[in-house]
Write a protein that holds these residues in place. Sequence first.
Motif, PDB file in Angstrom:
ATOM      1  N   THR A   1      32.394  68.018 -89.940  1.00 34.55           N
ATOM      2  CA  THR A   1      33.212  68.523 -88.841  1.00 34.55           C
ATOM      3  C   THR A   1      33.676  67.371 -87.964  1.00 34.55           C
ATOM      4  OG1 THR A   1      32.031  70.633 -88.778  1.00 34.55           O
ATOM      5  CG2 THR A   1      33.221  70.014 -86.797  1.00 34.55           C
ATOM      6  N   GLU A   2      34.912  67.462 -87.489  1.00 27.83           N
ATOM      7  CA  GLU A   2      35.435  66.440 -86.582  1.00 27.83           C
ATOM      8  C   GLU A   2      34.860  66.643 -85.182  1.00 27.83           C
ATOM      9  OE1 GLU A   2      39.656  66.214 -84.691  1.00 27.83           O
ATOM     10  OE2 GLU A   2      39.782  65.108 -86.603  1.00 27.83           O
ATOM     11  N   VAL A   3      34.378  65.558 -84.592  1.00 27.44           N
ATOM     12  CA  VAL A   3      33.886  65.601 -83.212  1.00 27.44           C
ATOM     13  C   VAL A   3      34.582  64.493 -82.429  1.00 27.44           C
ATOM     14  CG1 VAL A   3      31.650  66.567 -83.845  1.00 27.44           C
ATOM     15  CG2 VAL A   3      31.920  64.093 -83.711  1.00 27.44           C
ATOM     16  N   ILE A   4      34.764  64.728 -81.145  1.00 24.14           N
ATOM     17  CA  ILE A   4      35.419  63.740 -80.281  1.00 24.14           C
ATOM     18  C   ILE A   4      34.400  63.212 -79.287  1.00 24.14           C
ATOM     19  CG2 ILE A   4      37.241  63.328 -78.593  1.00 24.14           C
ATOM     20  CD1 ILE A   4      38.856  65.532 -79.947  1.00 24.14           C
ATOM     21  N   ILE A   5      34.208  61.897 -79.286  1.00 27.14           N
ATOM     22  CA  ILE A   5      33.259  61.232 -78.393  1.00 27.14           C
ATOM     23  C   ILE A   5      33.989  60.085 -77.708  1.00 27.14           C
ATOM     24  CG2 ILE A   5      31.043  60.033 -78.221  1.00 27.14           C
ATOM     25  CD1 ILE A   5      30.303  61.334 -80.936  1.00 27.14           C
ATOM     26  N   GLY A   6      34.051  60.140 -76.391  1.00 27.20           N
ATOM     27  CA  GLY A   6      34.743  59.092 -75.643  1.00 27.20           C
ATOM     28  C   GLY A   6      36.211  58.960 -76.012  1.00 27.20           C
ATOM     29  N   GLY A   7      36.828  60.088 -76.373  1.00 30.74           N
ATOM     30  CA  GLY A   7      38.246  60.069 -76.732  1.00 30.74           C
ATOM     31  C   GLY A   7      38.539  59.673 -78.170  1.00 30.74           C
ATOM     32  N   GLU A   8      37.507  59.261 -78.922  1.00 26.13           N
ATOM     33  CA  GLU A   8      37.684  58.855 -80.316  1.00 26.13           C
ATOM     34  C   GLU A   8      37.239  59.982 -81.259  1.00 26.13           C
ATOM     35  OE1 GLU A   8      38.921  56.164 -81.667  1.00 26.13           O
ATOM     36  OE2 GLU A   8      39.088  54.778 -79.983  1.00 26.13           O
ATOM     37  N   LYS A   9      37.921  60.099 -82.390  1.00 27.24           N
ATOM     38  CA  LYS A   9      37.586  61.114 -83.383  1.00 27.24           C
ATOM     39  C   LYS A   9      36.661  60.539 -84.454  1.00 27.24           C
ATOM     40  CE  LYS A   9      41.933  63.685 -82.891  1.00 27.24           C
ATOM     41  NZ  LYS A   9      43.161  64.166 -83.591  1.00 27.24           N
ATOM     42  N   TYR A  10      35.566  61.257 -84.721  1.00 26.99           N
ATOM     43  CA  TYR A  10      34.623  60.896 -85.771  1.00 26.99           C
ATOM     44  C   TYR A  10      34.358  62.136 -86.617  1.00 26.99           C
ATOM     45  CZ  TYR A  10      33.640  57.073 -82.489  1.00 26.99           C
ATOM     46  OH  TYR A  10      33.758  56.018 -81.628  1.00 26.99           O
ATOM     47  N   ILE A  11      33.818  61.926 -87.797  1.00 29.69           N
ATOM     48  CA  ILE A  11      33.366  63.035 -88.627  1.00 29.69           C
ATOM     49  C   ILE A  11      31.845  63.020 -88.643  1.00 29.69           C
ATOM     50  CG2 ILE A  11      33.449  64.150 -90.878  1.00 29.69           C
ATOM     51  CD1 ILE A  11      36.135  64.023 -89.504  1.00 29.69           C
ATOM     52  N   PHE A  12      31.256  64.177 -88.357  1.00 27.81           N
ATOM     53  CA  PHE A  12      29.797  64.312 -88.411  1.00 27.81           C
ATOM     54  C   PHE A  12      29.388  64.843 -89.777  1.00 27.81           C
ATOM     55  CE2 PHE A  12      26.217  67.264 -88.359  1.00 27.81           C
ATOM     56  CZ  PHE A  12      25.194  66.414 -87.962  1.00 27.81           C
ATOM     57  N   SER A  13      28.314  64.277 -90.342  1.00 28.80           N
ATOM     58  CA  SER A  13      27.764  64.794 -91.596  1.00 28.80           C
ATOM     59  C   SER A  13      26.251  64.668 -91.597  1.00 28.80           C
ATOM     60  CB  SER A  13      28.327  64.030 -92.800  1.00 28.80           C
ATOM     61  OG  SER A  13      27.727  64.497 -94.011  1.00 28.80           O
ATOM     62  N   ASN A  14      25.587  65.693 -92.099  1.00 27.07           N
ATOM     63  CA  ASN A  14      24.134  65.621 -92.347  1.00 27.07           C
ATOM     64  C   ASN A  14      23.827  65.915 -93.808  1.00 27.07           C
ATOM     65  OD1 ASN A  14      24.681  68.340 -92.394  1.00 27.07           O
ATOM     66  ND2 ASN A  14      23.092  68.940 -90.930  1.00 27.07           N
ATOM     67  N   ASN A  15      24.788  65.533 -94.670  1.00 28.28           N
ATOM     68  CA  ASN A  15      24.602  65.727 -96.105  1.00 28.28           C
ATOM     69  C   ASN A  15      25.415  64.676 -96.863  1.00 28.28           C
ATOM     70  OD1 ASN A  15      23.988  66.741 -98.622  1.00 28.28           O
ATOM     71  ND2 ASN A  15      25.436  68.449 -98.500  1.00 28.28           N
ATOM     72  N   ILE A  16      24.912  63.437 -96.834  1.00 32.58           N
ATOM     73  CA  ILE A  16      25.686  62.338 -97.433  1.00 32.58           C
ATOM     74  C   ILE A  16      25.206  61.962 -98.833  1.00 32.58           C
ATOM     75  CG2 ILE A  16      26.133  61.388 -95.136  1.00 32.58           C
ATOM     76  CD1 ILE A  16      24.185  59.085 -95.887  1.00 32.58           C
ATOM     77  N   GLY A  17      24.121  62.573 -99.292  1.00 32.17           N
ATOM     78  CA  GLY A  17      23.506  62.150-100.546  1.00 32.17           C
ATOM     79  C   GLY A  17      24.403  62.262-101.762  1.00 32.17           C
TER      80      GLY A  17
END
Length: 298
Positions: A8-24
């Motif tokens: 899911t895309e999340v915005i932190i400090g105005g910047e867009k990142y993608i969060f993942s808890n399944n990278i394996g």
Amino acid sequence: MGLAENNTEVIIGGEKYIFSNNIGDNKNLFDSFNKLANKSFGISFNRVGGEYEPHVLYMNDEICANVSVNKITFYHNGEKRFYIQLGTVMTDKKYRKRGLSRYLIESIVDEWKDKCDAVYLFANDSVLDFYPKFGFIKKEEYHYKYMNPSSVAKEYQKLDMNDEKNIQLVIDKDKEGNSFSKLYMTGNYAILSFYAMDCMKENVYYIKGYDLVAVVEYEDDKIWCHDILGQTDADIKDVLNIIAQGHKCPVYLGFTPKDNEGMICEEHHEEDTTLFINKCGESIFDDEKLMFPTTSHA
């Protein structure tokens, strides 16, 4: 707040990142994770997922920051406990001071605070002022040492941890737990394999007379008995006398013994290994002089 959905895309400090808890299962992300882990700590992983789950923020398949969640079952005085240990906290230099670790830690604690008995971590000496911002409280640990062990001639052999039979033996003994310890981990293959089959594979021994597996380091002036796996009615001192192998130096225990009669208790201090427990859960360290087993550190 809790955790965002995977990828899911999340915005932190105005910047867009993608969060993942399944990278394996994502080769690009897994390779980027290992690259950052090697750069940060000099380590790498053969696999992730399940008991050890990285939680990352990334851009363009490049890991920006990570906090890993370790799901660990402990037994404390015979009672089953489920703890979350946070580890491999790291941020790429390019993305530091942007609040990425804060976002991950706060999200993970919020997600797990009502699903486990405690959330804890071991902090590097350089960031001891960082974790109290998130409700983590510094706790003292204590180790015990057995002085002047006697010499006992019983069969005691080093295990070749490249041998599949020995690997299975260690796994089976781990399921039985440490019958001498007030607080022991069981059933976490990821952490067990990290120690017994990787970084401490040269320190695994079998005590035939008691059908026990021990993880032991021999130093010039001391012996570290990190763990003893398996069920037995033996006296711990009899087992430690075997482990000492005629050495007269003290045997330090990497776990808290149930029977500490005749042993010396000391505060445990280790570089970059300060214990913090979050206020959201229980703290068994307030009323007892304990330590998390050294072979449970993720």
